[in-house]
Design an enzyme around this catalytic site. Structure first.
Site, PDB file in Angstrom:
ATOM      1  N   ASP A  96       0.856  -1.191   0.000  1.00  6.70           N
ATOM      2  CA  ASP A  96       0.000   0.000   0.000  1.00  6.70           C
ATOM      3  C   ASP A  96       0.890   1.239   0.000  1.00  6.70           C
ATOM      4  OD1 ASP A  96      -2.779   1.326   1.096  1.00  6.70           O
ATOM      5  OD2 ASP A  96      -1.050   2.180   2.110  1.00  6.70           O
ATOM      6  N   ASP A 129      -3.607   2.538  -5.423  1.00  6.48           N
ATOM      7  CA  ASP A 129      -2.453   2.596  -4.520  1.00  6.48           C
ATOM      8  C   ASP A 129      -2.207   1.292  -3.758  1.00  6.48           C
ATOM      9  OD1 ASP A 129      -4.608   2.663  -2.863  1.00  6.48           O
ATOM     10  OD2 ASP A 129      -3.944   4.378  -1.691  1.00  6.48           O
ATOM     11  N   GLU A 130      -2.824   0.210  -4.165  1.00  9.50           N
ATOM     12  CA  GLU A 130      -2.664  -1.044  -3.444  1.00  9.50           C
ATOM     13  C   GLU A 130      -2.574  -2.221  -4.411  1.00  9.50           C
ATOM     14  OE1 GLU A 130      -5.180  -0.633   0.104  1.00  9.50           O
ATOM     15  OE2 GLU A 130      -5.144  -2.811   0.289  1.00  9.50           O
TER      16      GLU A 130
END
Length: 419
Positions: free
Chosen positions: A16, A114-115
DNA sequence: TCTGGGGTCCTAGGACCC
DNA sequence: TCTGGGGTCCTAGGACCC
């Protein structure tokens, strides 16, 4: 208690990017995300706008993702800025490329901007002796190449890696944490509140609390039959997840087929029903364009309208043969709105989603018996080509120029966010 | 002080078919 | 008098995720 020896055991990482949007925006300004107080909000001009990301020092003041702009104190040392979506996507792409140095594409899964997850079971030995050592290597590489700090959860399966990330890695100074099956009773079970757990939100938490379930351990030990009876399939998942069990394997997911395409918008002001036509056309054009680019047809068109007071209504219609015609989407949606939406009330949100997507190659030829559809198809194709060449706002249907159109104001936005 | 935008997946009831 | 059962698809609405 489960016999975890029977469970598939892999080396999964969940990565993350810390305060991703806020960090990238800091870097663009030459600021350090770890010391700067900066928030990215959906639209700095709207007081009620949501905070999309905040840097750690701002989070310490109680501002988090989902807070509202008016909750942020006005202080000279706090930056409040609009999103730069295009740049965020570029950074995400660079980070993806880094990850793919270490795993085959089938062992990589992008979960959100974002992960992402990677399964290192087969390739770890090429890079590091231990999985922890590799996690550090990846973290350092991402930081050196992009300036973004990340947190990494390591688990025996996809779920455990995500939980290791959410509950531990994000809060550890090292930014890395690992949860294995044998850690489940000692590290997962004491956790509360339940809504911190992946897949449980406040509402479900309240329902569980009523049954005397307050910790993950309570959930793990609660009779499975009752969960199944009261929560259906979700109850089964709640039980398995509380026990740390998740049999999904990244590479077995196969090609990811996106089952829907949607476009939603919170309008800048309250709209009368009659004013919505232009908005519908804009949405239909974008959706039609996205369908045609992927050579897909939508069989089901669903429209949701939110009144100013928050009440929502929705209606969907299924077209047997499917369509990718802008005009067809407009006519289905507009007919519904005109007939079923209360003309005396004001509208604040509009959403159209297309589901039941099928490849265009499966289209029935009978559709082309209709010469109107054929003509519309040619118009769409022509407009698509002009847009590809000269940009999204190069051509627009007449109505979009009217008072209620928002396409022109929105031409500099990506996914509703500023570029 | 009204609101981000993009998704996935589930459920219950009804229609329809054999 | 008192109802077949199973499968599939559609619809409206929720719950949850980032």
């Amino acid at each position: 208690m489960y016999n975890y020896h029977l469970c598939t055991k892999r080396l999964v990482l969940c990565i993350d990017q810390k305060s991703f949007f806020a960090s990238v925006s800091c870097i663009l300004k030459g600021l350090d995300p770890l010391t700067t107080k900066l928030a990215v909000v959906a639209d700095t001009k709207r007081k009620g706008s949501v905070v999309l990301a905040a840097t750690p020092p701002l989070k310490q003041l109680g501002i988090k993702t989902g807070s509202r702009l008016f909750e942020i104190p006005s202080r000279s040392d706090i930056y409040i800025i609009n999103p730069s979506m295009k740049t965020y996507l570029t950074y995400a792409q660079r980070i993806t490329e880094i990850a793919l140095r270490y795993v085959a594409p089938e062992d990589f899964h992008q979960y959100s901007v974002d992960e992402f997850f990677i399964d290192m079971t087969d390739s770890l030995h090429l890079f590091s002796k231990t999985i922890e050592e590799f996690a550090q290597l990846l973290k350092t590489t991402i930081y050196e190449d992009t300036g973004i700090h990340c947190a990494i959860g390591i688990g025996d399966n996809v779920l455990l890696s995500k939980l290791a990330l959410d509950f531990e890695a994000k809060h550890h100074p090292t930014g890395v944490a690992r949860i294995q099956y044998h850690d489940v009773p000692s590290r997962l079970w004491p956790l509360k509140p339940l809504s911190d757990f992946w897949g449980i939100n406040k509402r479900t938490e309240r329902k569980l609390n009523k049954r005397g379930i307050f910790t993950i351990g309570d959930l793990a030990q609660y009779p499975y039959e009752y969960l199944k009876r009261d929560f259906g399939i979700i109850g089964v998942d709640l039980h398995l997840h509380a026990n740390g069990i998740d049999e999904s394997i990244i590479r077995e997911k196969g090609e990811i087929f996106k089952p829907s395409i949607s476009k939603s918008q919170i309008l800048m002001r309250d709209y009368k029903v009659e004013e919505l036509k232009a908005i519908i056309i804009e949405h239909a054009e974008v959706l039609g364009y996205r369908l045609r680019r992927k050579s897909l047809l939508a069989r089901t068109i669903k429209c949701s309208i939110g009144y100013s007071d928050g009440e929502k209504i929705a209606k969907q219609q299924t077209i047997n043969d499917g369509t990718d015609l802008t005009e067809k989407i407009v006519s289905v949606v507009w007919k519904y709105i005109y007939q079923h939406v209360d003309h005396h009330r004001m509208i604040r949100t509009v959403s159209i989603s297309l589901t039941g997507l099928i490849p265009k190659s499966e289209q029935q030829m009978t559709l082309f018996d209709d010469s109107t559809d054929l003509k519309q198809g040619i118009i769409d194709q022509t407009m698509d080509r002009i847009k590809e060449k000269y940009g999204q706002t190069a051509v627009m249907r007449g109505t979009a120029y009217g008072q209620s159109g928002t396409a022109l104001e929105r031409k500099n936005l990506i996914a509703g966010h500023k570029k």
